[in-house]
Design an enzyme around this catalytic site. Structure first.
Site, mmCIF file in Angstrom:
data_model
loop_
_atom_site.group_PDB
_atom_site.id
_atom_site.type_symbol
_atom_site.label_atom_id
_atom_site.label_comp_id
_atom_site.label_asym_id
_atom_site.label_seq_id
_atom_site.Cartn_x
_atom_site.Cartn_y
_atom_site.Cartn_z
ATOM 1 N N PRO A 12 25.396 -21.635 58.945
ATOM 2 C CA PRO A 12 24.041 -21.617 59.501
ATOM 3 C C PRO A 12 23.017 -20.910 58.619
ATOM 4 C CG PRO A 12 25.474 -20.099 60.686
ATOM 5 C CD PRO A 12 26.352 -20.934 59.800
ATOM 6 N N ASN A 13 21.852 -21.498 58.599
ATOM 7 C CA ASN A 13 20.654 -20.981 57.919
ATOM 8 C C ASN A 13 20.704 -21.098 56.397
ATOM 9 O OD1 ASN A 13 19.384 -20.098 60.414
ATOM 10 N ND2 ASN A 13 20.980 -18.541 60.483
ATOM 11 N N ARG A 20 14.460 -18.389 52.554
ATOM 12 C CA ARG A 20 14.960 -17.405 53.503
ATOM 13 C C ARG A 20 15.226 -16.069 52.808
ATOM 14 N NH1 ARG A 20 21.195 -17.289 55.518
ATOM 15 N NH2 ARG A 20 20.924 -15.596 57.000
ATOM 16 N N TYR A 25 18.724 -13.083 49.327
ATOM 17 C CA TYR A 25 19.575 -14.237 48.995
ATOM 18 C C TYR A 25 19.168 -14.948 47.705
ATOM 19 C CZ TYR A 25 21.156 -13.465 53.775
ATOM 20 O OH TYR A 25 21.666 -12.896 54.910
ATOM 21 N N ASN A 77 31.121 -20.405 52.763
ATOM 22 C CA ASN A 77 30.122 -19.405 53.133
ATOM 23 C C ASN A 77 29.737 -19.727 54.567
ATOM 24 O OD1 ASN A 77 28.051 -17.671 53.606
ATOM 25 N ND2 ASN A 77 26.926 -18.122 51.719
ATOM 26 N N ALA A 80 26.408 -16.299 59.270
ATOM 27 C CA ALA A 80 26.638 -15.303 60.323
ATOM 28 C C ALA A 80 27.901 -15.578 61.141
ATOM 29 C CB ALA A 80 25.422 -15.228 61.236
ATOM 30 N N GLU A 101 36.399 -17.186 50.557
ATOM 31 C CA GLU A 101 35.178 -16.754 51.255
ATOM 32 C C GLU A 101 34.114 -16.403 50.214
ATOM 33 O OE1 GLU A 101 35.556 -12.908 53.146
ATOM 34 O OE2 GLU A 101 33.938 -13.342 54.564
ATOM 35 N N HIS A 103 29.932 -15.118 49.730
ATOM 36 C CA HIS A 103 28.623 -14.676 50.243
ATOM 37 C C HIS A 103 27.710 -14.389 49.063
ATOM 38 C CE1 HIS A 103 30.240 -14.329 54.246
ATOM 39 N NE2 HIS A 103 31.251 -13.654 53.740
ATOM 40 N N ARG A 110 25.433 -3.868 53.810
ATOM 41 C CA ARG A 110 24.336 -4.180 54.724
ATOM 42 C C ARG A 110 24.630 -3.617 56.123
ATOM 43 N NH1 ARG A 110 22.954 -10.308 54.181
ATOM 44 N NH2 ARG A 110 21.124 -9.574 55.349
HETATM 45 C C1 DQA Z 1 25.692 -14.512 54.006
HETATM 46 C C2 DQA Z 1 25.860 -13.122 54.609
HETATM 47 C C3 DQA Z 1 25.895 -13.187 56.133
HETATM 48 O O1 DQA Z 1 26.014 -11.871 56.668
HETATM 49 C C4 DQA Z 1 24.602 -13.800 56.657
HETATM 50 O O2 DQA Z 1 24.673 -13.929 58.066
HETATM 51 C C5 DQA Z 1 24.288 -15.088 56.021
HETATM 52 C C6 DQA Z 1 24.462 -15.211 54.566
HETATM 53 C C7 DQA Z 1 25.538 -14.450 52.476
HETATM 54 O O3 DQA Z 1 25.758 -15.486 51.842
HETATM 55 O O4 DQA Z 1 25.192 -13.403 51.922
HETATM 56 O O5 DQA Z 1 23.830 -16.017 56.651
HETATM 57 O O6 DQA Z 1 26.841 -15.284 54.312
#
Ligand code: DQA
Length: 145
Positions: A12-13, A20, A25, A77, A80, A101, A103, A110
């Site tokens: 998501p997002n 964003r 990011y 990735n 959240a 995984e 990120h 954080r």
């Molecule tokens: C994220 C880190 C997550 O905590 C966050 O909710 C994201 C992006 C990252 O790529 O740094 O949506 O996965």
């Protein structure tokens, strides 16, 4: 011999990358990252299948699909959902395909709610904190598995 296939799944997002919170990011869009991954995949003789969804169930279906498709590995990735989803934990444990995984940011540096990772508890390994470059590091790691 068939090329190694690597799934790259984004949660998501992440469709809003570039717009964003760029201070966290970075300014690369998800399309930019896809382009970098395509270039690297060609260099190392892999094929990538890159997807994004804002829906948890899609990510679960695609993890299952990666195994059915004979993928060598999945880069995930989960955004959240990383910090909330027992269903993703179960899905990763339900398949034999290794999951890396990824990120962009370093969740450990954080908010406290980002310190727990259901994905990380089931994944082969984690790459975080290196921005878009982390996807390339993860691709190299996945291709070498
Ligand atoms: C994220 C880190 C997550 O905590 C966050 O909710 C994201 C992006 C990252 O790529 O740094 O949506 O996965």
């Amino acid at each position: 011999m068939a090329e190694k296939l690597i799934y790259v799944l984004n949660g998501p997002n992440l469709n809003l990358l570039g717009l964003r919170e760029p201070e966290i990011y970075g300014s690369d869009t998800l399309d930019d990252i896809a382009g970098m991954l395509e270039d690297r995949a060609q260099e190392i003789g892999c094929a990538i299948e890159m997807r994004q969804s804002n829906h948890e169930g899609h990510l679960i279906d695609w993890l299952h699909e990666a195994q059915a498709d004979g993928a060598q590995a999945v880069l995930l990735n989960a955004g959240a959902f990383t910090h909330t989803s027992v269903a993703l934990y179960d899905a990763i444990r339900s398949i034999r395909t290794p999951v890396v995984e990824v990120h962009l940011s370093n969740p450990h540096a954080r908010e406290a709610f980002r310190h727990k990772s259901f994905v990380g508890m089931a994944a082969k390994g984690t790459i975080c904190g290196f921005g878009a470059r982390g996807y390339l590091l993860a691709l190299d790691a996945a291709a070498a598995l």
